[in-house]
Design a protein around this motif. Structure first.
Motif, mmCIF file in Angstrom:
data_model
loop_
_atom_site.group_PDB
_atom_site.id
_atom_site.type_symbol
_atom_site.label_atom_id
_atom_site.label_comp_id
_atom_site.label_asym_id
_atom_site.label_seq_id
_atom_site.Cartn_x
_atom_site.Cartn_y
_atom_site.Cartn_z
ATOM 1 N N LEU A 71 58.829 65.568 38.654
ATOM 2 C CA LEU A 71 58.753 64.216 38.084
ATOM 3 C C LEU A 71 57.452 63.532 38.470
ATOM 4 O O LEU A 71 56.806 62.868 37.633
ATOM 5 N N LEU A 72 57.059 63.686 39.729
ATOM 6 C CA LEU A 72 55.795 63.081 40.150
ATOM 7 C C LEU A 72 54.621 63.674 39.384
ATOM 8 O O LEU A 72 53.728 62.939 38.917
ATOM 9 N N ILE A 73 54.633 64.996 39.229
ATOM 10 C CA ILE A 73 53.536 65.642 38.491
ATOM 11 C C ILE A 73 53.565 65.210 37.034
ATOM 12 O O ILE A 73 52.532 64.865 36.441
ATOM 13 N N GLY A 74 54.769 65.218 36.401
ATOM 14 C CA GLY A 74 54.876 64.834 34.997
ATOM 15 C C GLY A 74 54.455 63.400 34.754
ATOM 16 O O GLY A 74 53.698 63.106 33.814
ATOM 17 N N ILE A 75 54.931 62.505 35.595
ATOM 18 C CA ILE A 75 54.569 61.086 35.432
ATOM 19 C C ILE A 75 53.080 60.892 35.640
ATOM 20 O O ILE A 75 52.419 60.139 34.897
ATOM 21 N N SER A 76 52.540 61.584 36.622
ATOM 22 C CA SER A 76 51.100 61.454 36.876
ATOM 23 C C SER A 76 50.284 61.947 35.686
ATOM 24 O O SER A 76 49.331 61.283 35.229
ATOM 25 N N VAL A 77 50.663 63.124 35.143
ATOM 26 C CA VAL A 77 49.920 63.678 34.008
ATOM 27 C C VAL A 77 50.079 62.797 32.769
ATOM 28 O O VAL A 77 49.102 62.535 32.046
ATOM 29 N N LEU A 78 51.313 62.328 32.526
ATOM 30 C CA LEU A 78 51.544 61.475 31.353
ATOM 31 C C LEU A 78 50.786 60.158 31.481
ATOM 32 O O LEU A 78 50.220 59.644 30.499
ATOM 33 N N THR A 79 50.780 59.602 32.680
ATOM 34 C CA THR A 79 50.036 58.351 32.885
ATOM 35 C C THR A 79 48.543 58.569 32.654
ATOM 36 O O THR A 79 47.870 57.765 31.964
ATOM 37 N N ALA A 80 48.045 59.674 33.226
ATOM 38 C CA ALA A 80 46.627 59.990 32.991
ATOM 39 C C ALA A 80 46.359 60.241 31.516
ATOM 40 O O ALA A 80 45.307 59.834 30.969
ATOM 41 N N GLY A 81 47.327 60.881 30.829
ATOM 42 C CA GLY A 81 47.175 61.124 29.397
ATOM 43 C C GLY A 81 47.150 59.841 28.601
ATOM 44 O O GLY A 81 46.350 59.686 27.653
ATOM 45 N N LEU A 82 48.022 58.920 28.967
ATOM 46 C CA LEU A 82 48.044 57.634 28.259
ATOM 47 C C LEU A 82 46.718 56.903 28.416
ATOM 48 O O LEU A 82 46.142 56.364 27.448
ATOM 49 N N PHE A 83 46.233 56.868 29.659
ATOM 50 C CA PHE A 83 44.934 56.208 29.875
ATOM 51 C C PHE A 83 43.822 56.940 29.136
ATOM 52 O O PHE A 83 42.942 56.308 28.506
ATOM 53 N N SER A 84 43.858 58.250 29.159
ATOM 54 C CA SER A 84 42.811 59.031 28.483
ATOM 55 C C SER A 84 42.879 58.841 26.976
ATOM 56 O O SER A 84 41.839 58.684 26.294
ATOM 57 N N ALA A 85 44.110 58.856 26.446
ATOM 58 C CA ALA A 85 44.260 58.671 24.992
ATOM 59 C C ALA A 85 43.788 57.294 24.571
ATOM 60 O O ALA A 85 43.110 57.127 23.537
ATOM 61 N N GLN A 86 44.142 56.283 25.381
ATOM 62 C CA GLN A 86 43.709 54.931 25.039
ATOM 63 C C GLN A 86 42.196 54.809 25.137
ATOM 64 O O GLN A 86 41.533 54.165 24.287
ATOM 65 N N LEU A 87 41.639 55.434 26.173
ATOM 66 C CA LEU A 87 40.183 55.396 26.330
ATOM 67 C C LEU A 87 39.494 56.129 25.180
ATOM 68 O O LEU A 87 38.476 55.650 24.628
ATOM 69 N N LEU A 88 40.057 57.266 24.767
ATOM 70 C CA LEU A 88 39.489 58.029 23.649
ATOM 71 C C LEU A 88 39.581 57.237 22.360
ATOM 72 O O LEU A 88 38.613 57.177 21.576
ATOM 73 N N ARG A 89 40.721 56.596 22.126
ATOM 74 C CA ARG A 89 40.884 55.799 20.901
ATOM 75 C C ARG A 89 39.915 54.625 20.890
ATOM 76 O O ARG A 89 39.276 54.326 19.870
ATOM 77 N N ASN A 90 39.814 53.952 22.051
ATOM 78 C CA ASN A 90 38.881 52.823 22.115
ATOM 79 C C ASN A 90 37.450 53.292 21.881
ATOM 80 O O ASN A 90 36.648 52.596 21.231
ATOM 81 N N SER A 91 37.135 54.496 22.413
ATOM 82 C CA SER A 91 35.776 55.018 22.207
ATOM 83 C C SER A 91 35.515 55.317 20.734
ATOM 84 O O SER A 91 34.451 54.985 20.182
ATOM 85 N N TYR A 92 36.519 55.939 20.094
ATOM 86 C CA TYR A 92 36.392 56.218 18.662
ATOM 87 C C TYR A 92 36.238 54.929 17.859
ATOM 88 O O TYR A 92 35.370 54.801 16.978
ATOM 89 N N MET A 93 37.074 53.973 18.157
ATOM 90 C CA MET A 93 37.060 52.713 17.397
ATOM 91 C C MET A 93 35.744 51.974 17.616
ATOM 92 O O MET A 93 35.160 51.402 16.677
ATOM 93 N N SER A 94 35.259 51.974 18.868
ATOM 94 C CA SER A 94 33.994 51.288 19.142
ATOM 95 C C SER A 94 32.835 51.962 18.402
ATOM 96 O O SER A 94 31.966 51.297 17.815
ATOM 97 N N SER A 95 32.850 53.297 18.438
ATOM 98 C CA SER A 95 31.788 54.030 17.721
ATOM 99 C C SER A 95 31.870 53.793 16.213
ATOM 100 O O SER A 95 30.847 53.614 15.526
ATOM 101 N N LEU A 96 33.089 53.753 15.710
ATOM 102 C CA LEU A 96 33.278 53.527 14.276
ATOM 103 C C LEU A 96 32.825 52.132 13.884
ATOM 104 O O LEU A 96 32.162 51.934 12.824
#
Length: 598
Positions: free
Chosen positions: A13-38
């Motif tokens: 659970l700790l590993i899953g939550i950590s990876v999912l949390t990192a994924g959420l932040f990464s996905a949001q950062l990637l989306r914001n990067s795409y949107m800013s570039s666009l």
């Protein structure tokens, strides 16, 4: 759920939550990067469109729409996105992808509202026309006087961004699944390595709880778990040592109690028997299993016994009394009840001690009877001596014949008195075991022949035949003088109580031991054809001063102590003696002695 499994689940659970949390932040950062570039690209393209095209065309509405539609469709190729021109009142004059006739007023669009001259407005929403999410960017178009005459809007699909994010999440979830699988195996092994020592410690602790104090924890590390195992081992060793001491003390106490000749009973405040030893079981006639944890009244003893215990429990006083127990057999018992105090000074139980006084009282009675018998036996010859002496003093000395007879009687009575005192002293020494015995090998056949020769003269006076039955050569260890005293006493008794013309048979034979632990013995029997002994007198025949025919015994000069002396001398030789007799037929005295004295 086992602790190992719970620990593994927690790790996952700790590993899953950590990876999912990192994924959420990464996905949001990637989306914001795409949107800013666009947004940056769309802003640049709008400015290029503003700079390279004429947006101030006027004329009829139809011509204007045709102009802007044609120009926008040409610009779409270079812009690579949907281009829309909106008049200042919100009417669409041209669109690169759709017919403007079906398009409504766009003045209320968010991107249009936020745009201005030199300012780009942005909006992201779902396009009903294209049925997909779009990003819109719009900027106002001004004439030479700075008046806003329209709006240029670019629209780009977000499907690429969404596809990129979808691929990102797919990669992330696949990686997470692989990571969970690998982490699950690793976590389980880690959890097992952490919990296996705990499980072993738990198993050892359970074994210790079940009184298996020999169980120990195998210690492989010096960490906290190793220290816990060491503490468990130390505790087990301490408990084992203490239990050993307790068992040893209990065994000693039980041995002492079982070897005591007094009965011990402990009764608690609830009147239940907590403890009793073997002697108490014998005195009460019940086993420990039948009495333990039961009321003391289950012993079914008389009222006085129960009353003494009840009084001790009620008052806490030490009580002592002597009473007769009739079950399981009649005994004279001295009962002592003492209170047992607890740690707070209160009464916890009553300790009842039973002393069997039967033998003591019997000895006292025998001593009293012995004194009375001695007094009686001494009184007769003393009275005779005194009476005939007085007769002589009163003038009988002048009658020579009478004086001689009286003096003869005085002499006989004094001899009898001398024998009586001698037998009393001999019996006293024998009973107190102050008679030293000198054991030596004896040829029994020769010994019996010599003993018969010593009484032959006495037997001849009554024409009694002495017969030594033939036997194989026999040898034994014994005190020859005391053994001769035994045999001569028995032969003398047989001669005294056998009528004239009777017979006395003496036999010696070897008796093998019944078991390997039992030694071989020699049996000597003296059988006569005398008057016999009544059956009722047989149990008492070896008592001091006991006579079957009192008048005949005294007339023969007997003291009544001979058979008692014989019995004690046989017992000093670790032998046994018994008698078999039939009135009018004869008696047989049977002695059994060990071949070798130990």
């Amino acid at each position: 759920m086992r602790y190992r499994t719970r620990l593994t689940v927690v790790f996952l659970l700790l590993i899953g939550i950590s990876v999912l949390t990192a994924g959420l932040f990464s996905a949001q950062l990637l989306r914001n990067s795409y949107m800013s570039s666009l947004e940056t690209n769309m802003d640049r393209e709008i400015r290029v469109l503003l700079a390279t095209s004429d947006w101030s065309r006027t004329g009829s509405e139809k011509d204007t729409e045709a102009y802007y539609t044609s120009m926008i469709r040409e610009l779409r190729e270079s812009a690579g996105s949907r281009v829309t021109y909106i008049r200042a009142d919100g009417k669409v004059l041209g669109d690169s992808d759709h017919d403007i006739q079906g398009m409504g007023n766009h003045l209320d669009r968010e991107e249009v509202k936020e745009s201005g001259v030199g300012k780009t407005g942005y909006a992201v929403r779902h396009s009903e026309t294209l049925n997909q999410n779009m990003m819109y960017a719009a900027e106002a178009v001004a004439d030479s006087s700075g008046k806003v005459v329209g709006y240029i809007r670019l629209a780009m699909s977000l499907s690429d961004v969404e596809d990129s994010l979808r691929r990102f999440w797919l990669f992330l979830l696949a990686g997470l699944a692989a990571l969970v699988l690998i982490a699950g195996v690793i976590s389980y092994r880690i959890a097992r390595s952490m919990t296996r020592p705990l499980e072993k410690i738990t198993r050892v602790a359970q074994q210790i709880t079940n009184l298996d104090y020999r169980s120990r924890v195998e210690i492989h590390s010096k960490d906290e778990i190793g220290q816990l195992g060491l503490a468990i081992n130390t505790m087990a060793e301490s408990l084992q040592t203490q239990l050993g001491r307790i068992v040893e003390n209990e065994s000693r106490l039980q041995s002492v109690m079982d070897s005591m000749q007094s009965g011990i009973i402990m009764i608690d405040r609830e009147e239940r028997i907590m403890l009793l030893n073997r002697k108490a079981e014998e005195f009460l006639g019940f086993t420990a299993e039948e009495l333990l944890n039961h009321a003391y009244t289950a012993a079914n003893q008389q009222y006085e016994f129960s009353q003494l215990i009840q009084t001790c429990l009620a008052t806490g006083e030490t009580l002592r009394d002597e009473m007769v127990f009739y079950f399981p057999e009649e005994r004279i018992m001295e009962v002592s009840s003492t209170p047992v105090m607890d740690g707070q000074g209160g009464m916890a139980a009553a300790l009842v001690v039973l002393h069997d006084m039967t033998a003591v009282r019997r000895l006292e009675k025998m001593r009293s009877e012995f004194v009375a018998n001695v007094s009686h036996e001494l009184k007769t010859p003393i009275a005779a001596v005194k009476g005939f002496a007085e007769t002589l003093l009163n003038g009988a000395l002048d009658d020579e014949e009478a004086a001689h007879a009286f003096v003869k009687i005085i002499y006989d009575e004094s001899e009898r008195l001398n024998r009586l005192i001698g037998d009393i002293l001999a019996l006293s020494k024998i009973e107190s075991r102050r008679v030293p015995l000198d054991f030596s090998p004896i040829d029994l056949n020769e010994f019996l022949k010599a003993s018969l020769r010593m009484v032959q003269t006495e037997a001849d006076k009554k024409h009694i035949r002495l017969d030594l039955l033939p036997a194989a050569p026999l040898y034994l260890e014994a005190d020859e003088d005391r053994l001769r005293q035994i045999l001569l006493n028995l032969l003398s008794n047989s001669i005294s109580y056998t009528p004239e013309g009777g017979e006395i048979h003496v036999r010696a034979e070897h008796v093998p031991g019944a078991t390997d632990d039992q030694d071989d013995r020699v049996r000597i029997s003296v059988t006569d054809t005398g008057i016999g002994i009544p059956k009722k007198d047989l149990p008492r025949i070896f008592e001091r001063f006991y006579r079957v025919d009192k008048a005949r015994s005294r007339s023969s000069g007997g003291t009544g102590l001979g058979l008692s002396i014989v019995k004690h001398l046989v017992e000093l030789h670790r032998g046994t003696i018994r008698v078999e007799s039939t009135v009018g037929v004869g008696s047989s005295f049977i002695i059994e002695l060990p071949v070798i004295h130990q």
